[in-house]
Motif scaffolding. Structure first.
Motif, mmCIF file in Angstrom:
data_model
loop_
_atom_site.group_PDB
_atom_site.id
_atom_site.type_symbol
_atom_site.label_atom_id
_atom_site.label_comp_id
_atom_site.label_asym_id
_atom_site.label_seq_id
_atom_site.Cartn_x
_atom_site.Cartn_y
_atom_site.Cartn_z
ATOM 1 N N GLU A 9 41.376 30.921 32.118
ATOM 2 C CA GLU A 9 41.068 30.993 30.688
ATOM 3 C C GLU A 9 41.593 32.302 30.100
ATOM 4 O O GLU A 9 42.144 32.326 28.996
ATOM 5 N N LEU A 10 41.425 33.381 30.844
ATOM 6 C CA LEU A 10 41.968 34.668 30.404
ATOM 7 C C LEU A 10 43.480 34.614 30.296
ATOM 8 O O LEU A 10 44.065 35.089 29.313
ATOM 9 N N ARG A 11 44.117 34.036 31.290
ATOM 10 C CA ARG A 11 45.581 33.939 31.287
ATOM 11 C C ARG A 11 46.087 33.167 30.075
ATOM 12 O O ARG A 11 47.103 33.542 29.474
ATOM 13 N N ALA A 12 45.383 32.122 29.690
ATOM 14 C CA ALA A 12 45.818 31.310 28.555
ATOM 15 C C ALA A 12 45.692 32.061 27.227
ATOM 16 O O ALA A 12 46.346 31.700 26.246
ATOM 17 N N ALA A 13 44.886 33.117 27.221
ATOM 18 C CA ALA A 13 44.605 33.819 25.969
ATOM 19 C C ALA A 13 45.481 35.043 25.739
ATOM 20 O O ALA A 13 45.431 35.630 24.654
ATOM 21 N N THR A 14 46.281 35.439 26.723
ATOM 22 C CA THR A 14 47.047 36.669 26.566
ATOM 23 C C THR A 14 48.324 36.642 27.387
ATOM 24 O O THR A 14 48.446 35.898 28.357
ATOM 25 N N GLU A 15 49.266 37.472 26.981
ATOM 26 C CA GLU A 15 50.538 37.646 27.685
ATOM 27 C C GLU A 15 50.708 39.135 27.933
ATOM 28 O O GLU A 15 51.362 39.847 27.171
ATOM 29 N N PRO A 16 50.119 39.665 29.016
ATOM 30 C CA PRO A 16 50.072 41.115 29.208
ATOM 31 C C PRO A 16 51.376 41.698 29.745
ATOM 32 O O PRO A 16 52.171 41.012 30.392
ATOM 33 N N ASP A 17 51.546 42.981 29.498
ATOM 34 C CA ASP A 17 52.644 43.731 30.090
ATOM 35 C C ASP A 17 52.252 44.299 31.452
ATOM 36 O O ASP A 17 53.120 44.662 32.248
ATOM 37 N N LEU A 18 50.945 44.381 31.706
ATOM 38 C CA LEU A 18 50.435 44.979 32.927
ATOM 39 C C LEU A 18 49.087 44.362 33.263
ATOM 40 O O LEU A 18 48.267 44.141 32.364
ATOM 41 N N VAL A 19 48.869 44.095 34.545
ATOM 42 C CA VAL A 19 47.590 43.571 35.018
ATOM 43 C C VAL A 19 47.002 44.551 36.019
ATOM 44 O O VAL A 19 47.666 44.935 36.993
ATOM 45 N N LEU A 20 45.758 44.946 35.799
ATOM 46 C CA LEU A 20 45.012 45.799 36.718
ATOM 47 C C LEU A 20 43.942 44.944 37.381
ATOM 48 O O LEU A 20 43.106 44.342 36.698
ATOM 49 N N ALA A 21 43.952 44.881 38.710
ATOM 50 C CA ALA A 21 43.074 43.973 39.443
ATOM 51 C C ALA A 21 42.717 44.585 40.786
ATOM 52 O O ALA A 21 43.356 45.545 41.231
ATOM 53 N N PRO A 22 41.707 44.044 41.475
ATOM 54 C CA PRO A 22 41.429 44.532 42.833
ATOM 55 C C PRO A 22 42.619 44.269 43.747
ATOM 56 O O PRO A 22 43.425 43.370 43.500
ATOM 57 N N ARG A 23 42.713 45.029 44.821
ATOM 58 C CA ARG A 23 43.783 44.800 45.785
ATOM 59 C C ARG A 23 43.327 43.780 46.829
ATOM 60 O O ARG A 23 42.139 43.677 47.137
ATOM 61 N N THR A 24 44.264 43.054 47.379
ATOM 62 C CA THR A 24 43.933 41.968 48.296
ATOM 63 C C THR A 24 43.371 42.464 49.625
ATOM 64 O O THR A 24 42.722 41.696 50.338
ATOM 65 N N ALA A 25 43.590 43.733 49.969
ATOM 66 C CA ALA A 25 43.096 44.278 51.236
ATOM 67 C C ALA A 25 41.698 44.878 51.110
ATOM 68 O O ALA A 25 41.199 45.481 52.059
ATOM 69 N N ASP A 26 41.044 44.711 49.976
ATOM 70 C CA ASP A 26 39.707 45.255 49.784
ATOM 71 C C ASP A 26 38.721 44.568 50.731
ATOM 72 O O ASP A 26 38.747 43.349 50.900
ATOM 73 N N ALA A 27 37.839 45.336 51.339
ATOM 74 C CA ALA A 27 36.903 44.789 52.322
ATOM 75 C C ALA A 27 35.762 43.997 51.687
ATOM 76 O O ALA A 27 35.134 43.180 52.369
ATOM 77 N N HIS A 28 35.471 44.224 50.434
ATOM 78 C CA HIS A 28 34.382 43.504 49.775
ATOM 79 C C HIS A 28 34.843 42.087 49.441
ATOM 80 O O HIS A 28 35.886 41.895 48.819
ATOM 81 N N GLN A 29 34.065 41.105 49.822
ATOM 82 C CA GLN A 29 34.495 39.718 49.668
ATOM 83 C C GLN A 29 34.697 39.320 48.207
ATOM 84 O O GLN A 29 35.583 38.515 47.896
ATOM 85 N N ASP A 30 33.910 39.884 47.287
ATOM 86 C CA ASP A 30 34.082 39.562 45.869
ATOM 87 C C ASP A 30 35.387 40.134 45.327
ATOM 88 O O ASP A 30 36.128 39.463 44.596
ATOM 89 N N HIS A 31 35.671 41.387 45.680
ATOM 90 C CA HIS A 31 36.922 42.015 45.239
ATOM 91 C C HIS A 31 38.121 41.252 45.797
ATOM 92 O O HIS A 31 39.078 40.938 45.072
ATOM 93 N N ARG A 32 38.058 40.977 47.086
ATOM 94 C CA ARG A 32 39.176 40.317 47.770
ATOM 95 C C ARG A 32 39.399 38.908 47.232
ATOM 96 O O ARG A 32 40.538 38.472 47.036
#
Length: 215
Positions: free
Chosen positions: A96-119
């Motif tokens: 839903e977020l993706r459909a609403a915007t066309e960003p120049d930059l995305v800030l997100a958790p990294r895939t190697a994060d140990a926390h299951q929610d972040h990952r």
């Protein structure tokens, strides 16, 4: 130090599994970008904490971390620590977020994060934002999952200090955590700064990047 520019940044997407993730991982970068580009649009999505005291904390904090920006924050009510079991709802929120915007930059958790929610959230981002620069931020915590990073945003001492002050000011619900203090935040920023020949920095993981060397 090798430097690559992103060009003009007018729109940012920032996503977090929990209220305070975005500020912890990329608060200094948001301050830097918003100061440099008044009116910058920031679409922020947080998957947990909606309807609780943490939602108001997040609204107030991100307003402070994005001075002068057009901030649009959505906080959902998915259960903390259980995002993998709520995959469909999390995926729908990201799409839903993706459909609403066309960003120049995305800030997100990294895939190697140990926390299951972040990952779990991190794995959703590349499929939704396929043609965008995604910077995976890190969050200091007891898991000991900090690793070798590939991209750095230097922070001025003023910005680094402001980040710490805003974290302490706007997230009172987190002050009881043993790692949630000035020494931890500035210490990590100092180490990342050493790695990129700056006083302070925030570090990010970049999974995929397209160059335009001959353009």
């Amino acid at each position: 130090m090798i430097r690559l520019g992103t060009g003009r940044v007018d729109r940012i997407v920032a996503v977090g599994a929990h209220c305070d993730d975005i500020a912890l991982g990329a608060g200094g970068t948001l301050l830097t970008l918003c100061r440099a580009r008044p009116g910058l649009r920031v679409d922020a999505l947080v998957l947990t904490g909606g309807g609780s005291e943490r939602e108001q904390e997040e609204q107030d904090a991100l307003t402070a971390f994005c001075p002068g920006a057009d901030l649009r924050l959505t906080v959902h009510k998915l259960p903390d620590g259980r995002l993998p079991a709520h995959w469909e709802e999390a995926k729908a929120a990201v799409e839903e977020l993706r459909a609403a915007t066309e960003p120049d930059l995305v800030l997100a958790p990294r895939t190697a994060d140990a926390h299951q929610d972040h990952r779990g959230l991190a794995t959703l981002i590349p499929s939704a934002f396929r043609d965008h620069l995604v910077l995976g931020y890190e969050i200091v915590k007891w898991d000991g999952d900090l690793g070798r990073m590939t991209a750095y945003q230097p922070l001025t001492p003023e910005i680094a200090e402001q980040k710490v002050r805003l974290l302490q000011e706007h997230y009172p619900s987190q002050r009881h955590r043993p790692w949630y203090d000035r020494e931890a935040f500035l210490g990590l920023a100092r180490i990342r700064g050493i790695e990129c020949h700056a006083r302070y920095a925030e570090a990010f993981a970049v999974t995929k990047l397209t160059l335009n060397l001959g353009g």
